[in-house]
Design a protein around this motif. Structure first.
Motif, mmCIF file in Angstrom:
data_model
loop_
_atom_site.group_PDB
_atom_site.id
_atom_site.type_symbol
_atom_site.label_atom_id
_atom_site.label_comp_id
_atom_site.label_asym_id
_atom_site.label_seq_id
_atom_site.Cartn_x
_atom_site.Cartn_y
_atom_site.Cartn_z
ATOM 1 N N CYS A 121 1.400 -9.153 5.684
ATOM 2 C CA CYS A 121 2.026 -10.113 6.597
ATOM 3 C C CYS A 121 2.957 -11.083 5.870
ATOM 4 O O CYS A 121 3.012 -11.122 4.644
ATOM 5 C CB CYS A 121 0.954 -10.853 7.389
ATOM 6 N N CYS A 156 1.244 -13.575 3.413
ATOM 7 C CA CYS A 156 0.922 -13.010 2.104
ATOM 8 C C CYS A 156 2.171 -12.754 1.279
ATOM 9 O O CYS A 156 2.149 -12.839 0.066
ATOM 10 C CB CYS A 156 0.128 -11.721 2.280
ATOM 11 N N CYS A 198 -6.836 -12.575 3.594
ATOM 12 C CA CYS A 198 -5.936 -12.851 4.719
ATOM 13 C C CYS A 198 -6.567 -12.386 6.021
ATOM 14 O O CYS A 198 -6.856 -11.206 6.214
ATOM 15 C CB CYS A 198 -4.577 -12.184 4.519
ATOM 16 N N CYS A 204 -3.693 -9.875 7.940
ATOM 17 C CA CYS A 204 -3.313 -8.511 7.533
ATOM 18 C C CYS A 204 -4.352 -7.790 6.689
ATOM 19 O O CYS A 204 -4.252 -6.579 6.507
ATOM 20 C CB CYS A 204 -1.953 -8.522 6.833
HETATM 21 ZN ZN LIG Z 1 -1.579 -11.490 5.188
#
Ligand SMILES: [Zn+2]
Length: 316
Positions: A198, A201, A293, A296
């Protein structure tokens, strides 16, 4: 059931009325058919495509998609055309700026005016407004063409929770003195969907700037107070932008869709592509796994859609 879409390295669309897939595309698409077959037109024309942000990259994305044969576009942008946009807003004229026309109308009228079958639904609320949700959720794919970190934060979650691929793009120019090489001129295209990484990140979204933008939108008085005290970030003036670079980034993003539909690139798909214009180089930076995360790396909310309440799991 109207359609089954399979997302991953490729984007495959199954629609019951595609028939045996041999119907030919209109004459206007003959030359692109010579390259990728009429199937590209059939796929592109069957997609409902969202374009969030109708500025430099968004207007170029809409122009390219309509020329490829997209029929159903949904444009999201509350802003109006200003004279400072005319150097890079595809389809905009001096008159549009004089009249302060809505960007979605300028871009929508442009693509409909091609006469290639495109129709554009125009959403004039900010993308995070509740009235924009149904339109967002109805998209098969969304192009993220905003430089608004708060809006990007929403698309970042939507891609995973609704399993709607988002092709997000951005551009960054770090100038030096005129006549000197720039420090950096880079365009970025990032694909967001379950299985990909994502924007948090990948450090594309600045969380503090997103929070500042959210505060400015929801509580202008408090935003002003915090800005005076130096607590908010990202309030600097407009970013540098040049039309051939913004249009190139849009072309990179549309190319990612064309590859995922047609499989034409020998190099395959790419979730995160950074074009360093100043170095004449394309890079594919990786992202370290942290296991932390929630968007994601943790699949619990993927594809939950409307069953996740409140919308996108946000409080308030
Ligand atoms: Zn992420």
């Amino acid at each position: 059931m109207e359609q089954v879409t399979v997302i991953g390295d490729r984007l495959t669309i199954h629609r019951p009325w595609n028939g045996d897939g041999t119907a030919s595309a209109p004459e206007a698409f003959h030359r692109q058919g010579l390259a990728f077959g009429d199937v590209l037109y059939r796929d592109v024309s069957s997609l409902r495509v969202g374009i969030v942000g109708c500025g430099a990259t968004g207007s170029a994305t809409a122009m390219l998609l309509a020329r490829l044969g997209a029929q159903r576009l949904i444009l999201f942008d509350p802003d109006r055309v200003e004279h400072t946009n005319l150097s890079r807003l595809q389809g905009a004229t001096h008159q549009d700026a004089d009249r302060q026309r809505l960007k979605v109308d300028v871009v929508g009228d442009m693509v409909e005016g091609f006469g290639l079958g495109a129709r554009a639904v125009r959403i004039t609320e900010w993308v995070g407004h509740p009235s924009a949700r149904d339109a967002l959720k109805s998209c098969d794919i969304i192009f993220g063409c905003t430089d608004d970190h708060d809006g990007r934060t929403l698309l970042n979650r939507l891609a995973f929770i609704y399993a709607i691929p988002v092709i997000d793009m951005g551009i960054r120019i770090d100038p030096r003195d005129p006549g000197q090489p720039v420090r950096e001129a880079a365009g970025r295209v990032t694909v967001l969907q379950p299985g990909a990484r994502c924007l948090m990140c990948r450090r594309v979204i600045n969380g503090r700037r997103a929070a500042s933008e959210h505060l400015e939108r929801t509580n202008p008085g408090e935003y002003e107070r915090q800005a005076r005290e130096g607590y908010v970030v990202g309030v600097a003036g407009p970013n540098p932008a040049v039309v051939h670079l913004t249009t190139d980034v849009a072309a990179m993003a549309v190319d990612e869709l064309v590859h995922r539909l047609s499989g034409y690139r020998a190099a395959g798909s790419c979730d995160h592509r950074v074009r360093q214009f100043h170095m004449m180089a394309d890079r594919q930076p990786g992202t370290a796994e942290t296991g932390e995360c929630r968007i994601c790396e943790d699949p619990r909310d993927w594809s939950k859609g409307d069953s996740l309440q409140p919308f996108l799991g946000r409080i308030g």
